[in-house]
Scaffold this motif. Structure first.
Motif, short mmCIF file in Angstrom:
data_model
loop_
_atom_site.label_atom_id
_atom_site.label_comp_id
_atom_site.label_asym_id
_atom_site.label_seq_id
_atom_site.Cartn_x
_atom_site.Cartn_y
_atom_site.Cartn_z
N ARG A 1 -21.30 -63.75 57.10
CA ARG A 1 -22.18 -63.48 58.24
C ARG A 1 -22.31 -64.58 59.27
O ARG A 1 -22.16 -64.34 60.46
CB ARG A 1 -23.60 -63.23 57.77
N LEU A 2 -22.22 -65.92 58.73
CA LEU A 2 -22.04 -67.03 59.82
C LEU A 2 -20.76 -66.97 60.40
O LEU A 2 -20.89 -67.21 61.78
CB LEU A 2 -22.70 -68.36 58.98
N ALA A 3 -19.73 -66.84 59.76
CA ALA A 3 -18.40 -66.97 60.28
C ALA A 3 -18.21 -65.36 61.37
O ALA A 3 -17.57 -65.76 62.37
CB ALA A 3 -17.30 -66.52 59.25
N GLN A 4 -18.94 -64.43 61.10
CA GLN A 4 -18.92 -63.28 62.05
C GLN A 4 -19.68 -63.62 63.39
O GLN A 4 -19.22 -63.18 64.31
CB GLN A 4 -19.41 -62.11 61.56
N LEU A 5 -20.59 -64.58 63.06
CA LEU A 5 -21.28 -64.96 64.23
C LEU A 5 -20.55 -66.14 65.02
O LEU A 5 -20.95 -66.60 66.33
CB LEU A 5 -22.79 -65.57 63.85
N GLY A 6 -19.48 -66.46 64.62
CA GLY A 6 -18.71 -67.46 65.22
C GLY A 6 -18.94 -68.95 64.75
O GLY A 6 -18.34 -70.02 65.14
N TYR A 7 -19.42 -69.26 63.61
CA TYR A 7 -19.65 -70.61 63.43
C TYR A 7 -18.39 -70.89 62.21
O TYR A 7 -17.89 -70.15 61.77
CB TYR A 7 -20.99 -70.45 62.54
N ARG A 8 -18.18 -72.09 62.17
CA ARG A 8 -17.41 -72.51 61.41
C ARG A 8 -17.70 -72.62 60.09
O ARG A 8 -18.83 -73.32 59.62
CB ARG A 8 -16.70 -74.04 61.66
N LEU B 1 -16.34 -85.37 64.54
CA LEU B 1 -15.86 -85.49 66.00
C LEU B 1 -16.08 -84.52 66.91
O LEU B 1 -15.90 -84.41 67.89
CB LEU B 1 -14.60 -86.03 65.87
N SER B 2 -16.12 -83.04 66.12
CA SER B 2 -16.05 -81.94 66.79
C SER B 2 -17.37 -81.37 67.53
O SER B 2 -17.44 -81.07 68.65
CB SER B 2 -15.79 -80.86 65.82
N GLY B 3 -18.50 -82.04 67.13
CA GLY B 3 -19.71 -81.77 68.00
C GLY B 3 -20.41 -80.24 67.81
O GLY B 3 -21.48 -80.00 67.86
N ALA B 4 -19.70 -79.50 66.83
CA ALA B 4 -19.97 -78.16 66.49
C ALA B 4 -20.61 -77.93 64.97
O ALA B 4 -20.31 -78.80 64.37
CB ALA B 4 -18.81 -77.16 66.51
N PRO B 5 -21.48 -77.06 64.68
CA PRO B 5 -22.19 -76.94 63.66
C PRO B 5 -20.99 -76.56 62.34
O PRO B 5 -19.92 -75.68 62.70
CB PRO B 5 -23.16 -75.72 63.44
N LEU B 6 -21.12 -77.12 61.29
CA LEU B 6 -20.26 -76.62 60.12
C LEU B 6 -20.96 -76.33 58.92
O LEU B 6 -22.22 -77.02 58.75
CB LEU B 6 -19.27 -77.76 59.81
#
Length: 158
Positions: free
Chosen positions: A20-27, A66-71
């Motif tokens: 579900r998180l991936a469907q929302l665009g999260y890595r 280094l990415s700054g996005a949630p994982l």
């Protein structure tokens, strides 16, 4: 940049939540899939247990820092505690054993837990391992609630 480990016993909904998180665009990285894990001897020499390939997990975390996005990383392995300092949150997904066993019996995407000896191992691991996971977790989410509610709590952490 937030790195969240999602851990828990088989049947608690880790893969479902990550999907579900991936469907929302999260890595998301499911360490049960691919070459993230290897069977390796335990330090005390008592046997072999699935463990993260530390070089690969380290490289993943270093690249991501280094990415700054949630994982979101999913895994429940013997050596995950070595990486706890690098996670912003360690989230334990939990459910009563009867619920976990029912989910495992009903799921079609993962055959683990279908055999009697695997179910016995799940019971034993829940008794032995889940308390260790609980003591290290920064957050615990009871997955008897709707998947959307579990995902909302995870997103709020990110």
């Amino acid at each position: 940049m937030t790195i969240i480990l999602v851990t828990g016993m088989s049947g608690t909904g880790k893969s479902t939540a990550l999907d579900r998180l991936a469907q929302l665009g999260y890595r998301v990285v499911d360490t049960d899939v691919g070459e993230w894990i290897e069977d390796a001897p335990l330090p005390d020499g008592t046997g072999v247990e699935p463990q993260w390939r530390e070089d690969r997990i380290d490289a993943l975390l270093a690249e991501h820092e280094l990415s700054g996005a949630p994982l979101f990383i999913q895994g429940t392995v013997w050596n995950q505690s070595k990486f706890y300092p690098r996670f912003d949150e360690v989230v334990l997904l939990s459910a009563p054993l009867a619920v976990m066993l029912e989910r495992i019996a009903d799921r079609e995407t993962n055959s683990f837990g279908k055999a009697t000896e695997e179910r016995d191992r799940i019971v034993a691991d829940t008794i032995e391992i889940e308390p260790l996971l609980r003591s290290a977790a920064t957050v615990e989410i009871d997955t008897r609630v709707a998947v959307g509610a579990v995902v909302a709590r995870l997103v709020a952490l990110a």
